[in-house]
Design a protein around this motif. Structure first.
Motif, PDB file in Angstrom:
ATOM      1  N   VAL A 194      22.402 -42.513  26.986  1.00  0.00           N
ATOM      2  CA  VAL A 194      23.224 -43.426  26.181  1.00  0.00           C
ATOM      3  C   VAL A 194      24.641 -42.893  26.246  1.00  0.00           C
ATOM      4  O   VAL A 194      24.959 -41.856  25.637  1.00  0.00           O
ATOM      5  CB  VAL A 194      22.736 -43.495  24.722  1.00  0.00           C
ATOM      6  CG1 VAL A 194      23.614 -44.461  23.923  1.00  0.00           C
ATOM      7  CG2 VAL A 194      21.276 -43.935  24.657  1.00  0.00           C
ATOM      8  N   ALA A 195      25.489 -43.556  27.016  1.00  0.00           N
ATOM      9  CA  ALA A 195      26.839 -43.031  27.239  1.00  0.00           C
ATOM     10  C   ALA A 195      27.715 -44.112  27.860  1.00  0.00           C
ATOM     11  O   ALA A 195      27.212 -45.047  28.502  1.00  0.00           O
ATOM     12  CB  ALA A 195      26.795 -41.820  28.167  1.00  0.00           C
ATOM     13  N   ARG A 196      29.016 -43.945  27.673  1.00  0.00           N
ATOM     14  CA  ARG A 196      29.943 -44.779  28.432  1.00  0.00           C
ATOM     15  C   ARG A 196      29.894 -44.351  29.898  1.00  0.00           C
ATOM     16  O   ARG A 196      29.724 -43.161  30.204  1.00  0.00           O
ATOM     17  CB  ARG A 196      31.372 -44.632  27.894  1.00  0.00           C
ATOM     18  CG  ARG A 196      31.575 -45.299  26.549  1.00  0.00           C
ATOM     19  CD  ARG A 196      33.005 -45.153  26.063  1.00  0.00           C
ATOM     20  NE  ARG A 196      33.357 -43.747  25.889  1.00  0.00           N
ATOM     21  CZ  ARG A 196      34.442 -43.187  26.369  1.00  0.00           C
ATOM     22  NH1 ARG A 196      35.292 -43.884  27.096  1.00  0.00           N
ATOM     23  NH2 ARG A 196      34.707 -41.902  26.139  1.00  0.00           N
ATOM     24  N   LEU A 197      30.022 -45.301  30.789  1.00  0.00           N
ATOM     25  CA  LEU A 197      29.916 -45.014  32.218  1.00  0.00           C
ATOM     26  C   LEU A 197      31.296 -44.611  32.741  1.00  0.00           C
ATOM     27  O   LEU A 197      31.973 -45.361  33.451  1.00  0.00           O
ATOM     28  CB  LEU A 197      29.357 -46.226  32.961  1.00  0.00           C
ATOM     29  CG  LEU A 197      28.077 -46.836  32.360  1.00  0.00           C
ATOM     30  CD1 LEU A 197      27.534 -47.933  33.267  1.00  0.00           C
ATOM     31  CD2 LEU A 197      27.020 -45.770  32.104  1.00  0.00           C
ATOM     32  N   GLY A 227      24.823 -48.327  28.265  1.00  0.00           N
ATOM     33  CA  GLY A 227      26.254 -48.042  28.220  1.00  0.00           C
ATOM     34  C   GLY A 227      27.045 -48.990  29.097  1.00  0.00           C
ATOM     35  O   GLY A 227      26.489 -49.811  29.826  1.00  0.00           O
ATOM     36  N   TYR A 228      28.348 -48.849  29.023  1.00  0.00           N
ATOM     37  CA  TYR A 228      29.267 -49.717  29.751  1.00  0.00           C
ATOM     38  C   TYR A 228      30.398 -48.853  30.298  1.00  0.00           C
ATOM     39  O   TYR A 228      30.642 -47.736  29.821  1.00  0.00           O
ATOM     40  CB  TYR A 228      29.839 -50.786  28.813  1.00  0.00           C
ATOM     41  CG  TYR A 228      30.511 -50.193  27.587  1.00  0.00           C
ATOM     42  CD1 TYR A 228      31.861 -49.850  27.598  1.00  0.00           C
ATOM     43  CD2 TYR A 228      29.783 -49.937  26.432  1.00  0.00           C
ATOM     44  CE1 TYR A 228      32.463 -49.280  26.488  1.00  0.00           C
ATOM     45  CE2 TYR A 228      30.384 -49.364  25.318  1.00  0.00           C
ATOM     46  CZ  TYR A 228      31.720 -49.040  25.355  1.00  0.00           C
ATOM     47  OH  TYR A 228      32.309 -48.461  24.259  1.00  0.00           O
ATOM     48  N   GLY A 229      31.065 -49.359  31.308  1.00  0.00           N
ATOM     49  CA  GLY A 229      32.188 -48.613  31.856  1.00  0.00           C
ATOM     50  C   GLY A 229      32.435 -48.953  33.313  1.00  0.00           C
ATOM     51  O   GLY A 229      31.602 -49.574  33.986  1.00  0.00           O
ATOM     52  N   HIS A 230      33.572 -48.513  33.813  1.00  0.00           N
ATOM     53  CA  HIS A 230      34.015 -48.916  35.144  1.00  0.00           C
ATOM     54  C   HIS A 230      33.207 -48.286  36.276  1.00  0.00           C
ATOM     55  O   HIS A 230      33.299 -48.732  37.419  1.00  0.00           O
ATOM     56  CB  HIS A 230      35.503 -48.569  35.317  1.00  0.00           C
ATOM     57  CG  HIS A 230      35.768 -47.089  35.358  1.00  0.00           C
ATOM     58  ND1 HIS A 230      35.914 -46.315  34.234  1.00  0.00           N
ATOM     59  CD2 HIS A 230      35.902 -46.235  36.423  1.00  0.00           C
ATOM     60  CE1 HIS A 230      36.139 -45.069  34.583  1.00  0.00           C
ATOM     61  NE2 HIS A 230      36.127 -44.982  35.887  1.00  0.00           N
ATOM     62  N   VAL A 259      19.644 -49.347  20.418  1.00  0.00           N
ATOM     63  CA  VAL A 259      19.731 -47.951  20.842  1.00  0.00           C
ATOM     64  C   VAL A 259      18.675 -47.107  20.118  1.00  0.00           C
ATOM     65  O   VAL A 259      17.962 -46.309  20.735  1.00  0.00           O
ATOM     66  CB  VAL A 259      21.142 -47.393  20.576  1.00  0.00           C
ATOM     67  CG1 VAL A 259      21.171 -45.880  20.828  1.00  0.00           C
ATOM     68  CG2 VAL A 259      22.175 -48.091  21.445  1.00  0.00           C
ATOM     69  N   CYS A 260      18.572 -47.311  18.821  1.00  0.00           N
ATOM     70  CA  CYS A 260      17.593 -46.528  18.041  1.00  0.00           C
ATOM     71  C   CYS A 260      16.170 -46.827  18.481  1.00  0.00           C
ATOM     72  O   CYS A 260      15.336 -45.925  18.575  1.00  0.00           O
ATOM     73  CB  CYS A 260      17.777 -46.815  16.552  1.00  0.00           C
ATOM     74  SG  CYS A 260      19.298 -46.106  15.868  1.00  0.00           S
ATOM     75  N   GLN A 261      15.866 -48.080  18.774  1.00  0.00           N
ATOM     76  CA  GLN A 261      14.529 -48.427  19.249  1.00  0.00           C
ATOM     77  C   GLN A 261      14.260 -47.799  20.612  1.00  0.00           C
ATOM     78  O   GLN A 261      13.156 -47.296  20.874  1.00  0.00           O
ATOM     79  CB  GLN A 261      14.385 -49.948  19.328  1.00  0.00           C
ATOM     80  CG  GLN A 261      14.337 -50.646  17.979  1.00  0.00           C
ATOM     81  CD  GLN A 261      13.057 -50.326  17.209  1.00  0.00           C
ATOM     82  OE1 GLN A 261      12.069 -49.901  17.778  1.00  0.00           O
ATOM     83  NE2 GLN A 261      13.093 -50.525  15.897  1.00  0.00           N
TER      84      GLN A 261
END
Length: 365
Positions: A194-197, A227-230, A259-261
């Motif tokens: 779980v992180a920004r990309l 996650g999301y990101g460029h 996310v918690c699930q």
């Protein structure tokens, strides 16, 4: 006895900010929560309602405000709140520095909120001197970890008070979001990121480690990435090159409940960042009983992780430790069960009540 009035200021509010602000209000202080704008310039935070505190937003979503003007608005918002102590984030921004100086001039105490550590990246002397000057107006600091506290002493807070537990979350909220009807079997659990990309999250490293793990895997576990990101197109291409595209699931943006699930159903959380000031996601994982494989660079390991008990601390540049920990949790259900139980038990270290204690210490309660 009059109720103590205090103010907190951040760029904008996400769930972690609301947790802390509401906890401070519930502790009995009259809290004014000040955000510079209604949306973050960097994070896609969920919008939520703030309970128990007065909220002030300094700008509209489409409004452009110069440094001096926003500094004045921040100063006036604190003054109008009647607060005698203001907790200000973003000390390194000129607008916050100017507001802090003005508040000191009228007798308001200012406390900075700090997550940085000396080891986040290479330090230059001239920049550190500049930071020390930017921190000069502050009476004290609320820090996220022991390494942050050490860094603040280096920057001049040897006599000014330092309190810990800035980064904490409401465990009760997280556990409500993570309720599951029935537990997922050990063999059916997947690895989770779980992180920004973005570059500092070190996700190329994670994909290569996962690809290496698959060669000797006992169970056909997937790697799920929320996650999301460029970097998403680049990471998808790398998964294809490594021959794991069919096993890596990019789940995109997810709300807190999703996310918690996902954490309730996963085998472990992987956070191999090369730069990670703290890592709220570690608290979220532990709250769901999810063991973590986390970079030694994350400030969260100082406060939350017992290595080999509720998680494993790994080198973000050498994959062997990460691969070995993945293999151990994959093969040995007993080890995983004990780590999961320990995660659930030790999650309390990240509860928002510790934030309240840190605030109280700086207020002199």
């Amino acid at each position: 006895m009059a109720v103590r009035r205090i103010a907190f200021a951040w760029e904008s509010f996400g769930p972690s900010h609301l947790d802390r602000i509401e906890a401070a209000a519930a502790a009995g202080w009259s809290v004014t929560a000040i955000e510079f704008s209604p949306a973050s310039s960097e994070y896609l935070w969920e919008q939520g309602e703030l309970a128990g505190a007065r909220k002030v937003t300094l700008t509209r979503a489409d409004e452009r405000v110069g440094t001096i003007r926003l500094a004045w608005r921040l100063f006036r918002a604190v003054r109008r709140s009647g607060s005698d102590v203001a907790f200000l984030s973003h000390y390194n921004e000129l607008r916050v520095f100017l507001a802090a100086v003005l508040l000191r001039l009228v007798g308001c105490r200012v406390i900075t909120l700090m997550v940085s550590k000396f080891d986040d990246y290479p330090r230059l002397l001239w920049r550190e001197v500049g930071k020390a000057l930017m921190l000069a107006p502050y009476d004290g600091v609320l820090v996220a970890s022991r390494r942050t506290a050490d860094y603040m002493r280096f920057l001049g807070f040897r006599r000014r008070p330092i309190a810990n537990s800035l980064d904490s979350l409401d465990l009760a909220r997280l556990r409500r979001l993570g309720t599951a009807e029935e537990a997922v079997a050990h063999a059916d659990r997947d690895f989770l990121i779980v992180a920004r990309l973005v570059e500092k999250k070190n996700l190329h490293f994670a994909l290569r480690a996962y690809a290496e793990w698959t060669r000797n895997a006992v169970h056909p576990r997937r790697l799920r990435i929320i996650g999301y990101g460029h970097l998403e197109p680049e990471l998808r291409a790398l998964a294809g090159e490594l021959g794991i595209a069919d096993r890596v699931v990019f789940m995109g943006v997810a709300e807190s409940a999703q996310v918690c699930q996902a954490m309730r159903d996963a085998l472990c959380l992987i956070l191999p960042s090369t730069e990670e000031q703290f890592g709220f996601v570690v608290i979220e994982a532990l709250a769901q009983g999810l063991p973590v494989l986390v970079s030694a660079n994350a400030g969260a390991v100082d406060e939350l992780i017992d290595n080999g008990v509720n998680g494993w601390i790994v080198d973000p540049y050498r994959p062997q430790a990460l691969i070995a920990a993945m293999a151990l949790l994959d093969r040995d259900e007993t080890v995983w069960t004990k780590a999961s139980e320990a995660a659930n038990t030790t999650a309390e270290r990240g509860d928002v009540r510790h934030f309240v204690s840190g605030v109280a210490a700086l207020l002199g309660r």
